[in-house]
Scaffold this active site. Structure first.
Site, PDB file in Angstrom:
ATOM      1  N   SER A  85      -9.591  -0.469  -0.882  1.00  0.00           N
ATOM      2  CA  SER A  85     -10.852  -0.985  -0.375  1.00  0.00           C
ATOM      3  C   SER A  85     -11.480  -1.948  -1.384  1.00  0.00           C
ATOM      4  O   SER A  85     -10.854  -2.940  -1.753  1.00  0.00           O
ATOM      5  CB  SER A  85     -11.775   0.185  -0.013  1.00  0.00           C
ATOM      6  N   ASP A 173     -29.011   0.933  -7.090  1.00  0.00           N
ATOM      7  CA  ASP A 173     -29.855  -0.258  -6.969  1.00  0.00           C
ATOM      8  C   ASP A 173     -29.017  -1.531  -7.025  1.00  0.00           C
ATOM      9  O   ASP A 173     -29.195  -2.440  -6.212  1.00  0.00           O
ATOM     10  CB  ASP A 173     -30.918  -0.284  -8.070  1.00  0.00           C
ATOM     11  N   HIS A 232      -9.099   4.419   7.342  1.00  0.00           N
ATOM     12  CA  HIS A 232      -9.381   3.661   6.125  1.00  0.00           C
ATOM     13  C   HIS A 232      -9.159   4.492   4.862  1.00  0.00           C
ATOM     14  O   HIS A 232      -8.739   3.973   3.835  1.00  0.00           O
ATOM     15  CB  HIS A 232     -10.824   3.148   6.172  1.00  0.00           C
TER      16      HIS A 232
END
Length: 256
Positions: A85, A173, A232
């Site tokens: 990924s 963040d 996946h």
């Protein structure tokens, strides 16, 4: 330098570097690495802003590829590289920009294209967890269940939770802010001529036939294989088949 977890000892076979995906860590790949380490040394990294590796204000694929280059350079010789990924994209950029460091490349269920699989909802779910009330992993899973129905994701995310310190081992963040870069793939005007395997889950939609021209343009020696019954998260859903496919290609097809 990235945090590195080593499995096995060096053999006549090239070392294999395993690069995890978004929200993951090198530790997630321990079972796979242990099985593959029977014939070669395996290094699993925590990517930047993940696991025990340093946190940075940026999270581009150029950054991630440079991090991986430092790990390989520190070993003093090229390595085989397997990335899943987001880790697969980082591995591809490494191969395209520093081909002398990559013997062979395995890309697990990702293509060098831009995706629309937005992951920000998962970040919000993790942010919503009141960590002050978490004394064991199941506490966090119960809170995540209020926002995520998928128990597999609940388990996966809590593997990146430091229960003792009551904090995520993810720079949420920065990952949130840099999500457009994570979904994208950078413009790299080169190709990688080494042996490359694109190994996908048969039920996944991340690597379609429509992407093959783009893949072959950048990776002219690309070969393709699918694992039946896997999506996946092919290495977690079908670990035995995943290990067998990777081992077979490294032993045989990767030398062709």
């Amino acid at each position: 330098m990235l945090n590195v977890i080593e499995h096995g000892t060096a053999t006549a076979e090239p070392d294999l570097l395993i690069v995890h995906g978004l929200f993951g860590s090198g530790r997630n790949w321990g079972a796979i690495a242990k099985k593959l380490s029977a014939t070669r040394r395996i290094l699993c990294v925590d990517q930047r802003n993940h696991g025990l590796s340093p946190w940075y204000d940026s999270h581009s694929y150029e950054d991630m590829a440079a991090d991986l280059a430092k790990v390989i350079t520190a070993q003093g010789k090229p390595m085989d590289v397997l990335g899943h990924s987001m880790g697969g994209k980082a591995a591809m950029v490494l191969a395209l920009t520093r081909p002398e460091l990559v013997n062979r490349l395995i890309v697990a269920d990702i293509a060098p294209v831009t995706y629309t699989h937005d992951q920000n909802q998962n970040i919000e779910a993790m942010r919503a967890v009141d960590l002050s009330k978490v004394t064991k992993r199941s506490d966090a899973m119960a809170q995540l269940a209020e926002h995520l129905d998928d128990t597999t994701l609940q388990t996966f995310f809590t593997q990146s939770l430091d229960v003792k310190e009551q904090r995520w081992r993810l720079n949420l963040d920065v990952l949130d802010r840099e999500m457009p870069k994570i979904l994208d793939f950078p413009e790299v005007g080169t190709s990688y001529g080494g042996p490359t395997l694109f190994l996908s889950g048969a039920t996944s939609d991340y690597v379609t036939h429509a992407y093959r021209p783009t893949i072959r343009e950048k990776f002219p020696k690309a070969r393709f294989a699918k694992i039946t019954g896997a999506g996946h998260w092919l290495h977690a859903e079908k670990p035995r088949e995943f290990v067998a496919s990777v081992q077979a290609w490294l032993d045989l097809d990767g030398r062709a």
